[in-house]
Design an enzyme around this catalytic site. Structure first.
Site, mmCIF file in Angstrom:
data_model
loop_
_atom_site.group_PDB
_atom_site.id
_atom_site.type_symbol
_atom_site.label_atom_id
_atom_site.label_comp_id
_atom_site.label_asym_id
_atom_site.label_seq_id
_atom_site.Cartn_x
_atom_site.Cartn_y
_atom_site.Cartn_z
ATOM 1 C CG HIS A 60 -50.643 57.584 70.667
ATOM 2 N ND1 HIS A 60 -51.513 56.505 70.577
ATOM 3 C CD2 HIS A 60 -50.930 58.388 69.613
ATOM 4 C CE1 HIS A 60 -52.292 56.656 69.525
ATOM 5 N NE2 HIS A 60 -51.960 57.784 68.914
ATOM 6 C CG ASP A 71 -46.520 61.954 72.679
ATOM 7 O OD1 ASP A 71 -47.074 62.194 71.588
ATOM 8 O OD2 ASP A 71 -47.136 61.799 73.751
ATOM 9 C CD GLU A 127 -49.086 63.306 61.311
ATOM 10 O OE1 GLU A 127 -49.788 63.689 62.266
ATOM 11 O OE2 GLU A 127 -49.461 62.474 60.471
ATOM 12 C CG ASN A 139 -48.619 57.879 66.990
ATOM 13 O OD1 ASN A 139 -47.743 57.984 67.857
ATOM 14 N ND2 ASN A 139 -49.220 58.910 66.443
#
Lengths: 120, 308
Positions: free
Chosen positions: B190, B194, B220, B185
């Site tokens: 981000h 994702d 996660e 990230n």
């Protein structure tokens, strides 16, 4: 209504053609179904009258009334309706007189249908 | 749209059949009430019915009552056709469960209009059922990965543990955590994080059987429940999952990224199992050990849990 005009005396053809939405093949099929069913329906009514069973008379007359109304056979249908209602209210003495009026109408209609189908 | 018509009068039946077929209905025509009830009471039976009032064996109102009893869960639109037209008859017909009635001989346009009314009600019900199903899906699934959400996977784990106890089978619980996910990230943003989570979800689902469960447990973290599993195979199954996740880099918008996962494993044997909170705590501890052992590996929580 051309080819059906021979039946105009017995059936309200404009109303009937509306009901089948102008489908003349369907109309012929319905007339044939009626002819096929009629002997048994009449016998059922006669047998019920002979047996004096008012419930059966009501049912048999109701069935004939339904078929005749679907064919817009107003005169015959209204006699069938009267027989049905006489049976429902238990007015047995009225029934033979009504049947005497009903039978000739049915016989004439059936004969007209026979000759119509023979000519078609 | 399927529709059932029932009438013992052959003229009426044929007339109805043809009128309805002409406007596209798929018609089932029957000649008595008993057959009508049989057709209508099947779970996938028609949802529209035109019933003659007077019929042998079962009359129209009796068929209505039967349908309402057997198919109460969903709306079935029933129109009684009758030459009875007294108020008392009509009330009796509606009280038996009919939605509407039509006096015969019927007018074809009126018949069609009344059936359209029925279809509008059925459509409304379909929309409500669909909305309810969508809401149920949203309430039980994670929007990013489409996996089961935490609430649902834990519920299913509880149910599975109860079943395993009853059937004396073993349930294997695996908690996986993506290694160094914060770095993904922080380094790539981000949206790439994702992408990684979505792809790992696909890999997890691809590495279990259709009747196992996979859920997103946290950011996660993923929880996998393997039903009816041989406890001796718990570690090898976890190892397969680890390899399925880490074997090939994950393709992202920022290029392929090597991603691995650490897994805690717990085999819960039938008999009296631990409370689900204890199981989750133990498997979390095993995951912590896997992280401590250098990540990208599996660690099993103690010996297989027997009873307490």
């Amino acid at each position: 209504m051309n080819s059906f005009s021979a039946l105009a005396e017995f059936l309200n053809l404009p109303e009937l053609l509306d009901r089948v939405e102008g489908d003349e093949d369907l109309l012929r099929e319905l007339l044939a179904l009626f002819q096929e069913d009629l002997p048994a329906s009449r016998e059922a009514l006669q047998a019920a009258i002979a047996g004096g069973d008012l419930g059966e008379i009501e049912r048999a007359a109701h069935r004939l009334k339904g078929m005749l109304a679907n064919l817009s056979a107003g005169g015959a249908a209204s006699f069938a309706a009267e027989i049905e209602s006489a049976a429902r209210v238990g007015n047995a003495p009225k029934i033979p007189g009504l049947v005497q009026l009903f039978d000739p109408q049915i016989i004439a209609l059936s004969a007209a249908l026979d000759s119509f189908m023979a000519s078609a | 749209m399927r529709i059932l018509i029932a009438d013992d009068d052959p003229l009426s039946l044929r007339l109805l059949e043809r009128t309805l077929e002409r406007v596209g209905y798929e018609v089932t025509a029957v000649k008595n009430g008993r057959r009508a009830a049989e057709e209508m009471c099947q779970p996938e039976g028609p949802r529209l019915a035109l019933l003659d009032w007077v019929m042998p064996e079962l009359d129209g109102p009796a068929v209505c009552r039967q349908i309402r009893k057997d198919r109460g869960g969903h709306h079935v639109h029933i129109i009684l056709i009758t030459s009875k037209d007294s108020k008392q008859d009509i009330v009796c017909g509606l009280e038996s469960g009919a939605d509407d009635y039509l006096v015969k001989p019927f007018d074809p346009e009126e018949l069609k209009a009344r059936l359209r009314t029925g279809q509008r009600i059925l459509q409304l019900e379909d929309n409500l059922v669909e909305a309810r199903e969508q809401m149920h899906y949203k309430a039980t699934h994670d929007p990013l990965t489409s996996l089961l959400n935490r609430g649902m996977i834990v519920d299913l784990l509880v149910r599975e543990l109860i079943r395993a106890r009853r059937e004396k089978t073993c349930t294997v619980v695996i908690l996986g955590d993506v290694d160094h996910f914060k770095a993904v990230n922080d380094t790539y943003g981000h949206p790439v994080g994702d992408e990684v989570l979505r792809e790992l979800s696909r890999r997890l689902l691809g590495s279990v059987r259709s009747y196992d469960f996979v859920g997103r447990y946290g950011g996660e973290e993923f929880l996998v429940v393997l039903n009816n599993c041989n406890p001796a195979n718990a570690m090898s199954r976890a190892e397969q999952i680890r390899q399925a996740v880490g074997q090939t880099p994950v393709t992202t918008a920022k290029g392929p990224l090597p991603i691995t996962m650490s897994l805690g494993v717990l085999a819960s044997l039938g008999g009296e199992p631990k409370l689900v909170d204890e199981i989750l705590s133990d498997v979390d501890h095993a995951l912590y050990e896997a992280k401590g052992a250098g990540r990208n590996c599996c660690r099993q929580a103690g010996a297989p849990v027997l009873t307490r």
